[in-house]
Write a protein that holds these residues in place. Sequence first.
Motif, PDB file in Angstrom:
ATOM      1  N   ILE A   1     -87.730  25.201 -29.655  1.00 24.88           N
ATOM      2  CA  ILE A   1     -86.718  25.742 -30.569  1.00 24.88           C
ATOM      3  C   ILE A   1     -85.313  25.530 -30.018  1.00 24.88           C
ATOM      4  CG2 ILE A   1     -85.821  27.864 -31.602  1.00 24.88           C
ATOM      5  CD1 ILE A   1     -88.742  28.835 -31.741  1.00 24.88           C
TER       6      ILE A   1
ATOM      7  N   GLY B   1     -85.653  21.749 -44.902  1.00 25.28           N
ATOM      8  CA  GLY B   1     -86.366  22.522 -43.883  1.00 25.28           C
ATOM      9  C   GLY B   1     -85.663  23.827 -43.592  1.00 25.28           C
TER      10      GLY B   1
ATOM     11  N   LYS C   1     -84.248  22.063 -30.612  1.00 25.21           N
ATOM     12  CA  LYS C   1     -83.859  21.866 -32.015  1.00 25.21           C
ATOM     13  C   LYS C   1     -82.427  22.355 -32.242  1.00 25.21           C
ATOM     14  CE  LYS C   1     -86.731  23.069 -35.306  1.00 25.21           C
ATOM     15  NZ  LYS C   1     -87.525  23.912 -36.237  1.00 25.21           N
TER      16      LYS C   1
ATOM     17  N   GLU D   1     -86.959  18.484 -41.447  1.00 25.07           N
ATOM     18  CA  GLU D   1     -88.058  18.804 -40.546  1.00 25.07           C
ATOM     19  C   GLU D   1     -89.127  17.719 -40.642  1.00 25.07           C
ATOM     20  OE1 GLU D   1     -89.250  22.745 -41.632  1.00 25.07           O
ATOM     21  OE2 GLU D   1     -87.515  23.668 -40.667  1.00 25.07           O
TER      22      GLU D   1
ATOM     23  N   THR E   1    -100.238  26.974 -37.493  1.00 23.39           N
ATOM     24  CA  THR E   1     -99.152  27.417 -36.622  1.00 23.39           C
ATOM     25  C   THR E   1     -99.351  28.858 -36.184  1.00 23.39           C
ATOM     26  OG1 THR E   1     -97.591  25.905 -37.685  1.00 23.39           O
ATOM     27  CG2 THR E   1     -96.658  27.764 -36.476  1.00 23.39           C
TER      28      THR E   1
ATOM     29  N   ASN F   1     -89.310  18.613 -32.544  1.00 19.91           N
ATOM     30  CA  ASN F   1     -88.801  19.945 -32.219  1.00 19.91           C
ATOM     31  C   ASN F   1     -89.308  21.067 -33.115  1.00 19.91           C
ATOM     32  OD1 ASN F   1     -87.307  19.089 -30.000  1.00 19.91           O
ATOM     33  ND2 ASN F   1     -85.610  18.442 -31.284  1.00 19.91           N
ATOM     34  N   ASP F   2     -90.372  20.820 -33.878  1.00 18.94           N
ATOM     35  CA  ASP F   2     -90.940  21.875 -34.714  1.00 18.94           C
ATOM     36  C   ASP F   2     -92.071  22.583 -33.982  1.00 18.94           C
ATOM     37  OD1 ASP F   2     -89.285  21.787 -36.914  1.00 18.94           O
ATOM     38  OD2 ASP F   2     -90.407  20.200 -37.893  1.00 18.94           O
ATOM     39  N   SER F   3     -91.762  23.176 -32.849  1.00 18.70           N
ATOM     40  CA  SER F   3     -92.757  23.935 -32.097  1.00 18.70           C
ATOM     41  C   SER F   3     -92.066  25.104 -31.409  1.00 18.70           C
ATOM     42  CB  SER F   3     -93.460  23.058 -31.064  1.00 18.70           C
ATOM     43  OG  SER F   3     -92.652  22.869 -29.919  1.00 18.70           O
TER      44      SER F   3
ATOM     45  N   ASP G   1     -92.120  17.620 -41.587  1.00 15.88           N
ATOM     46  CA  ASP G   1     -93.033  17.542 -42.727  1.00 15.88           C
ATOM     47  C   ASP G   1     -92.339  17.156 -44.026  1.00 15.88           C
ATOM     48  OD1 ASP G   1     -91.630  19.881 -42.863  1.00 15.88           O
ATOM     49  OD2 ASP G   1     -93.347  21.156 -43.339  1.00 15.88           O
TER      50      ASP G   1
ATOM     51  N   SER H   1     -85.896  26.092 -41.223  1.00 17.52           N
ATOM     52  CA  SER H   1     -85.414  26.412 -39.875  1.00 17.52           C
ATOM     53  C   SER H   1     -84.080  25.738 -39.593  1.00 17.52           C
ATOM     54  CB  SER H   1     -86.447  25.992 -38.826  1.00 17.52           C
ATOM     55  OG  SER H   1     -86.530  24.584 -38.705  1.00 17.52           O
TER      56      SER H   1
ATOM     57  N   SER I   1     -91.011  30.052 -38.929  1.00 19.88           N
ATOM     58  CA  SER I   1     -90.008  29.019 -39.204  1.00 19.88           C
ATOM     59  C   SER I   1     -89.680  28.141 -38.009  1.00 19.88           C
ATOM     60  CB  SER I   1     -88.717  29.676 -39.698  1.00 19.88           C
ATOM     61  OG  SER I   1     -88.066  30.361 -38.643  1.00 19.88           O
ATOM     62  N   MET I   2     -89.934  28.611 -36.801  1.00 22.72           N
ATOM     63  CA  MET I   2     -89.517  27.912 -35.576  1.00 22.72           C
ATOM     64  C   MET I   2     -87.995  27.740 -35.548  1.00 22.72           C
ATOM     65  SD  MET I   2     -92.290  27.733 -34.057  1.00 22.72           S
ATOM     66  CE  MET I   2     -93.916  28.149 -34.650  1.00 22.72           C
TER      67      MET I   2
END
Length: 301
Positions: free
Chosen positions: A124, A36, A127, A93, A184, A118-120, A95, A38, A262-263
């Motif tokens: 951030i 991932g 995360k 991440e 997104t 935390n992927d929003s 996904d 990010s 990327s968040m």
Amino acid sequence: MKPFVFFLILFVTLLANSYVHASPQPFNPQKIVVAGGSITEVIYALGEQQRIVGVDSSSIFPAVATTQPQIGYVRKISVEGILSLNPDIILAEADIGPKKVVEQLKRTAANLVILHENDSFWRIENKIEQIASLLQVQSKGAELAQALKVDRDALTHILEQATTKPKVLVIRSNQLMVAGADTTVNELVSIAGGKNVMASSVTNWQTISSEAALVLNPDVIITMSIGVHDQQSNSELLNAFKFSNAVKNKRVHNFDVAYLLSMGPRTPQALVELAHAFYPQAQLPDGYQYRFLKSAANSAK
């Protein structure tokens, strides 16, 4: 009580107390595999990149991250590639995939941590602090998370000056593919004070015809690119929208995909820039500066 029994009880009691009061050493991973982009970006921002032993192909920022051993794309990772790196921990991440590969990793007792929640845009900082905690560098995480407040405050400052929401069209830079609902970027356009003109008619990313493009009249066009080559194709692509208000008023803006979507630590700044593209007359807060690099190409210089 017989002396032998007394001393036996005393020994067992002392032994039990030693276990109760023992302080186990905190887990402090030194060999990290990342699935991932990010997460990779956060680890570099924390200054802990020396621990990374492998990354997925979405880990393109900073550019030096692409020189790390590769494990495939985040949604199509390789079990063998990961295990060959003998990591202490795998940070992923939400996904990460495919599902069967994730299950294989779990069966190997690999230390897999998936950052599900935390992927929003609004999480951030969570995360960052979660990753920092896993790496036992909580103070660095708190400092980095706090640094993003200036961007969130700047976004609020712009939106307080907003008037009529502009009609926004988001397209891929190398094709007539537009962003609709359930993407997104659609959510981010809304957060930044814009109205996605395709949200009511298109779901996810869909290709549209040149004829359909002529009907649209966005106030702002956002093109999404990955690297310099995508950006070079913008002029040809925008011919389909040459009669739109966006092109006539020169309100066409390109954003690097990893920068905006990327968040990671750069995303709040990217939202400030996006909102300012929607409301160019709005004033940024006094002293506000764009601090983060906007593309991997810049980070390679």
